[in-house]
Design a protein around this motif. Structure first.
Motif, mmCIF file in Angstrom:
data_model
loop_
_atom_site.group_PDB
_atom_site.id
_atom_site.type_symbol
_atom_site.label_atom_id
_atom_site.label_comp_id
_atom_site.label_asym_id
_atom_site.label_seq_id
_atom_site.Cartn_x
_atom_site.Cartn_y
_atom_site.Cartn_z
ATOM 1 N N ALA A 49 0.834 -1.202 0.000
ATOM 2 C CA ALA A 49 0.000 0.000 0.000
ATOM 3 C C ALA A 49 0.869 1.253 0.000
ATOM 4 O O ALA A 49 1.950 1.284 0.579
ATOM 5 N N ASP A 50 0.384 2.294 -0.641
ATOM 6 C CA ASP A 50 1.116 3.555 -0.698
ATOM 7 C C ASP A 50 0.608 4.575 0.317
ATOM 8 O O ASP A 50 1.127 5.684 0.380
ATOM 9 N N HIS A 51 -0.366 4.204 1.101
ATOM 10 C CA HIS A 51 -0.954 5.145 2.056
ATOM 11 C C HIS A 51 0.095 5.543 3.091
ATOM 12 O O HIS A 51 0.864 4.709 3.573
ATOM 13 N N PRO A 52 0.161 6.822 3.458
ATOM 14 C CA PRO A 52 1.181 7.284 4.431
ATOM 15 C C PRO A 52 1.101 6.556 5.773
ATOM 16 O O PRO A 52 2.135 6.283 6.386
ATOM 17 N N ALA A 53 -0.102 6.219 6.229
ATOM 18 C CA ALA A 53 -0.231 5.525 7.520
ATOM 19 C C ALA A 53 0.444 4.154 7.444
ATOM 20 O O ALA A 53 1.116 3.718 8.397
ATOM 21 N N TYR A 54 0.282 3.492 6.344
ATOM 22 C CA TYR A 54 0.925 2.186 6.165
ATOM 23 C C TYR A 54 2.439 2.344 6.202
ATOM 24 O O TYR A 54 3.138 1.567 6.850
ATOM 25 N N GLN A 55 2.939 3.342 5.528
ATOM 26 C CA GLN A 55 4.380 3.579 5.502
ATOM 27 C C GLN A 55 4.905 3.896 6.902
ATOM 28 O O GLN A 55 5.987 3.438 7.285
ATOM 29 N N GLN A 56 4.125 4.640 7.697
ATOM 30 C CA GLN A 56 4.538 4.951 9.074
ATOM 31 C C GLN A 56 4.584 3.683 9.921
ATOM 32 O O GLN A 56 5.516 3.477 10.709
ATOM 33 N N ILE A 57 3.584 2.841 9.761
ATOM 34 C CA ILE A 57 3.547 1.586 10.532
ATOM 35 C C ILE A 57 4.747 0.717 10.160
ATOM 36 O O ILE A 57 5.417 0.150 11.033
ATOM 37 N N MET A 58 5.034 0.600 8.881
ATOM 38 C CA MET A 58 6.164 -0.221 8.442
ATOM 39 C C MET A 58 7.481 0.353 8.951
ATOM 40 O O MET A 58 8.394 -0.397 9.308
ATOM 41 N N ALA A 59 7.588 1.674 9.037
ATOM 42 C CA ALA A 59 8.804 2.303 9.567
ATOM 43 C C ALA A 59 8.986 1.956 11.040
ATOM 44 O O ALA A 59 10.102 1.692 11.490
ATOM 45 N N VAL A 60 7.893 1.927 11.801
ATOM 46 C CA VAL A 60 7.969 1.555 13.220
ATOM 47 C C VAL A 60 8.437 0.108 13.351
ATOM 48 O O VAL A 60 9.305 -0.209 14.165
ATOM 49 N N PHE A 61 7.880 -0.786 12.538
ATOM 50 C CA PHE A 61 8.307 -2.190 12.579
ATOM 51 C C PHE A 61 9.787 -2.315 12.236
ATOM 52 O O PHE A 61 10.518 -3.084 12.858
ATOM 53 N N LEU A 68 6.982 -5.834 19.647
ATOM 54 C CA LEU A 68 5.911 -4.848 19.805
ATOM 55 C C LEU A 68 4.640 -5.549 20.258
ATOM 56 O O LEU A 68 4.389 -6.679 19.896
ATOM 57 N N ARG A 69 3.858 -4.840 21.047
ATOM 58 C CA ARG A 69 2.585 -5.392 21.508
ATOM 59 C C ARG A 69 1.481 -4.430 21.124
ATOM 60 O O ARG A 69 1.639 -3.220 21.181
ATOM 61 N N ALA A 70 0.365 -5.012 20.770
ATOM 62 C CA ALA A 70 -0.796 -4.185 20.438
ATOM 63 C C ALA A 70 -1.445 -3.731 21.736
ATOM 64 O O ALA A 70 -1.532 -4.471 22.709
#
Length: 78
Positions: A49-61, A68-70
């Motif tokens: 996905a190209d959505h910025p939120a997805y990119q932010q999540i992948m950067a955190v991972f 990480l825990r939900a």
């Protein structure tokens, strides 16, 4: 009598040898067929996905140093 018993054993062993010869030929044919098959191609990689939120999540991972825990939201009682 022993000669007749020996002949019966020879006939049984000959029949068994013929069965094994046929089975070996089937294995040779199967092997040849499998070797002639083309190598399977790996499935194409999924498009990310190209959505910025997805990119932010992948950067955190990618930068996480520990597991990480939900976090769950608190439940409200009515």
């Amino acid at each position: 009598m022993p000669a007749e018993t020996t002949r019966e054993q020879i006939a049984q062993l000959t029949a068994r040898l013929d069965e094994l010869g046929r089975a070996a030929e089937e294995v040779r044919i199967t092997r040849k067929t499998l070797l002639e098959l083309p190598d399977p191609q790996p499935p194409p990689a999924p498009q990310l996905a190209d959505h910025p939120a997805y990119q932010q999540i992948m950067a955190v991972f990618a930068t996480a140093d520990a597991p990480l825990r939900a976090r769950t939201s608190p439940t409200t009682s009515s």
